[in-house]
Design a protein around this motif. Structure first.
Motif, short mmCIF file in Angstrom:
data_model
loop_
_atom_site.label_atom_id
_atom_site.label_comp_id
_atom_site.label_asym_id
_atom_site.label_seq_id
_atom_site.Cartn_x
_atom_site.Cartn_y
_atom_site.Cartn_z
N GLY A 388 0.34 -1.11 -0.06
CA GLY A 388 -0.13 -0.04 -0.05
C GLY A 388 0.82 1.66 0.34
O GLY A 388 0.55 1.91 0.02
N GLY A 393 -6.18 4.80 0.02
CA GLY A 393 -7.76 3.07 0.42
C GLY A 393 -6.22 2.84 1.32
O GLY A 393 -5.44 3.04 2.08
N VAL A 395 -4.95 -1.14 2.95
CA VAL A 395 -4.32 -2.53 3.05
C VAL A 395 -4.94 -3.05 4.20
O VAL A 395 -4.35 -2.56 5.49
CB VAL A 395 -3.67 -2.79 2.37
N TYR A 413 -6.36 -5.34 -1.61
CA TYR A 413 -6.25 -3.09 -1.06
C TYR A 413 -7.48 -3.00 -1.01
O TYR A 413 -8.20 -3.86 -2.45
CB TYR A 413 -5.62 -3.12 -2.08
N PRO A 415 -10.58 0.02 -1.80
CA PRO A 415 -10.76 1.60 -2.08
C PRO A 415 -11.92 1.64 -0.89
O PRO A 415 -11.98 1.35 0.05
CB PRO A 415 -11.44 1.34 -3.40
N GLN A 418 -16.00 0.43 -2.55
CA GLN A 418 -15.84 -0.79 -3.33
C GLN A 418 -17.00 -0.50 -4.34
O GLN A 418 -18.12 -0.48 -3.86
CB GLN A 418 -16.07 -1.62 -2.55
N LEU A 449 -7.73 1.56 -8.29
CA LEU A 449 -8.31 1.70 -6.19
C LEU A 449 -9.16 3.12 -6.43
O LEU A 449 -10.00 3.45 -5.79
CB LEU A 449 -7.82 1.76 -5.30
N ARG A 450 -8.96 4.32 -7.18
CA ARG A 450 -9.46 5.11 -7.24
C ARG A 450 -10.84 5.09 -8.26
O ARG A 450 -11.92 5.69 -8.02
CB ARG A 450 -8.94 6.59 -8.35
N TYR A 453 -11.83 -0.39 -7.80
CA TYR A 453 -12.26 -2.33 -7.63
C TYR A 453 -11.28 -2.67 -5.89
O TYR A 453 -10.03 -1.55 -5.78
CB TYR A 453 -10.80 -1.98 -8.81
N THR A 454 -11.59 -3.69 -5.15
CA THR A 454 -10.11 -4.24 -4.81
C THR A 454 -9.68 -5.21 -5.33
O THR A 454 -9.60 -5.17 -6.67
CB THR A 454 -11.85 -4.93 -3.93
#
Length: 651
Positions: A388, A393, A395, A413, A415, A418, A449-450, A453-454
């Motif tokens: 991370g 986000g 982790v 990880y 976000p 999600q 992540l922005r 998505y996980t």
């Protein structure tokens, strides 16, 4: 490398997380009481270089002809056994003083260990010592090593790492050597290495004064021995942590053991260690280490106390500093792990130029509060990985999925919001090395992540200790486990994608074309809805450097390219109409895995009616290393292309 609670706590404090709560939350069972609240110590370690005496695995002779008495030759079992006994003797002394070694090895020592069945390296790792790679460029690449491409360096370094693993070592992250090569950090990162130190000019046996110090950094590039601008520049996104050796005030300290008496050398070490303690920069990670060789400082022949000088140095100099809390034993990868913890709290900063006052403020600000505990999400994973780093986000590190014979770790990880989709990242490293660190995909991780998505970054069992299909089985079991726990992780099991590069690209491609059912798994649905394959091999029956005969034997146990396992391990042989959509991205100048591998794979997928897109990257080699110009599409453009592909198929 699994860090003990005591070591994790000490490294956390040394990394500038001065508040006791920040460190104790990062360590299972921490209480925040007693000695744990002491100021962070200087991280101290001893390395052992095992030189390439004799003919190396690549056929270059550096210590006299193999099988002769012209020089020490580790191809000879008696010379190997003597060196192994010396290493064990030093290790026992260090263990007596509560410390650990970082043993750096290469062929022919490793190949003789394999041939004789010696477990000396595996035993050292089992006892908490670190085993890394020592890489003499001329010994493994020939006399013109500085003109050899990065890709060849990568392949040969990976080959040498493979021998270390075949000798029983599980994790190899650190290396020394290969100094006069501007592309050495690219090559090492390609081979799965992430920690380096011990720079000296092998021709002059000197180290520039600018490299001396106690604070690590991430070099922006290597050096030819005269231009150090890139080497000394800090790149926050650089793939390698460099560990300076300490506050040395001479340029010949690396060779000092050969130009002075043993007593004078250790007196100088004691002086410089104390100077390093005094000059350590508050609020940052500070390190000091030195290196010896098997048989060095043994004393007079026949002495009843071999290596007594080392024992005395530790007893008289190091032990008191440890007792005072000024020095903490650490392997080299543990030092890098501490530095990565510091990076978490100080994103983008160069620790060498951080003002003490500002550092103290930042460290205090980084400490978690009761309302927002942060230490657990940013705790470094085993082996020096800091999940991370500089990512949005949070982790959850060091989770585990079940597979054959036990479990494998993964980092999750998360976000801020999600979107329900999951991306599983499978690292590269020639099937024999590497970790789940995002590395060159850090920007893609951030973008995904922005977008909500996980991401699950997984480790898997490595060859040659665990030959194929162990790697493919682990990928399938990881996907099946994550889908089975979809509700727990906030994901939709119908929206799972895969991404991997190089060997990881091969594994995700194989998974996509077999549906995860091509090999025995623990069970469960392992199907995926989209695959991004970055420069991965598709047809191992073709001859190319990334699938050499040695790799086929070491990883897949294949005696020839006609061996049935080669066909079974080739994604192109499993293509069918039900395969998920594929995005293939490949450098046009890739010498390790030629772009023809992806061209033929894309054509086979399209012929079967599968949606498949091939993005050709001009002026790019393996890992998108620039070759002959600026890569196109650019890194930013590739990030957008890959994120858009997942949007099209998983949202």
């Amino acid at each position: 490398m699994n860090l003990t609670r005591r070591t994790l706590l000490g490294l956390c404090l040394a990394a500038g997380l001065a508040a006791a709560a920040a460190c104790t939350d990062a360590v299972p069972g921490g209480s925040g009481a007693g000695p744990a609240a002491a100021p962070g110590p200087l991280l101290f370690g001893i390395g052992i270089h095992i030189e390439p005496m004799g003919t190396t695995a690549q056929g270059f002779s550096t210590g006299g002809p193999s099988g002769t008495g012209a020089a020490i030759d580790y191809n000879r079992p008696d010379a190997f056994a003597r060196a192994a006994a010396d290493i064990e003797a030093v290790a026992a002394i260090v263990e007596h003083h509560g410390g650990t070694l970082t043993v750096q090895t290469q062929s022919p020592f490793t190949t003789t260990a394999i041939a004789t069945g010696s477990t000396v390296l595996a035993d050292l790792e089992e006892r908490g010592h670190e085993v890394g790679l020592h890489f003499h460029e001329d010994a493994h690449l020939g006399k013109d090593s500085s003109s050899v491409p990065v890709e060849t360096w990568c392949a040969v370094m990976a080959e040498e790492i493979g021998y270390i693993r075949q000798a029983g070592v599980e994790r190899v992250e650190y290396w020394s050597g290969g100094n006069l090569f501007p592309g050495v950090f690219e090559a090492a990162a390609c081979a799965g290495l992430s920690v380096n130190s011990d720079w000296k000019n092998p021709r002059t046996q000197t180290t520039p004064a600018e490299i001396a110090g106690t604070v690590p950094w991430r070099p922006a590039g290597g050096t030819d021995g005269s231009d150090f601008s890139a080497f000394l520049a800090h790149d926050p996104d650089g793939p390698v942590v460099f560990l300076p050796e300490g506050s040395y005030d001479r340029t010949d300290y690396a060779s000092g053991r050969r130009t002075s008496s043993d007593e004078e050398y250790f007196a100088y070490l004691a002086e410089r260690l104390r100077a390093s303690v005094e000059s350590a920069v508050p609020g940052t990670v500070n390190v000091f280490h030195f290196t010896i060789h098997p048989g060095e400082f043994r004393g007079a022949p026949g002495t009843s106390e071999p290596f007594a000088l080392i024992d005395r140095f530790l007893a008289e100099v190091v032990d008191p500093l440890v007792a005072e809390g000024k020095v903490q034993w650490a392997t080299y990868s543990e030092m890098a792990a501490a530095y990565e913890v510091w990076e978490e709290a100080h994103p983008g900063q160069d620790a060498r130029t951080t003002a003490p006052a500002a550092t103290a403020t930042a460290a205090t600000a980084a400490a978690p509060t009761a309302a927002a505990p942060a230490a657990q999400p940013t705790r470094p994973a085993p082996g020096g990985q800091a999940p991370g780093r500089q990512l949005p986000g949070t982790v959850r590190p060091n989770l585990a999925y079940p597979t054959e014979g036990g479990t494998q770790p993964f980092d999750l990880y998360l976000p801020e919001r999600q979107n329900g989709a999951l991306i599983v990242y499978v690292h590269g490293g020639g099937w024999t090395s590497g970790t789940r660190r995002p590395g060159q995909l850090t920007d893609l991780f951030a973008e995904l992540l922005r977008r909500g998505y996980t991401i699950a970054a997984i480790d898997y069992r490595l060859a040659p200790q665990y030959p194929f299909p162990a790697q493919s089985v682990d990928v399938a079991n990881a996907v099946a486990y994550l889908k089975a726990h979809a509700a727990e992780y906030g994901i939709d099991p119908a929206r799972v994608g895969l991404i991997g590069g190089s060997a990881g690209g091969h594994l995700v491609a194989l998974h996509g074309t077999t549906g995860g059912q091509g090999f025995v798994t623990i069970g469960g649905d392992a199907g995926v809805a989209a695959v991004v394959d970055l420069y991965g091999p598709a047809d191992l029956s073709d001859e190319f450097p990334g699938a050499s005969a040695a790799i086929l034997q070491t990883v897949f146990g294949a005696s020839s390219r006609s061996d049935p396992v080669v066909r079974a391990a080739s994604p192109i042989t499993h293509v069918s109409a039900g395969d998920p959509p594929f995005l293939l991205v490949h450098g046009e100048e890739d010498p390790l895995v030629p772009i023809q591998q992806s061209e033929e794979f894309a054509a086979a997928l399209q012929a079967a009616g599968v949606e498949a897109t091939l993005v050709r990257v001009a002026n790019a080699g393996h890992g998108f290393v620039p070759e002959g110009g600026q890569p196109s599409p650019s890194g930013a453009e590739l990030t957008r292309i890959m994120a858009d592909f997942f949007d099209a198929h998983l949202r």
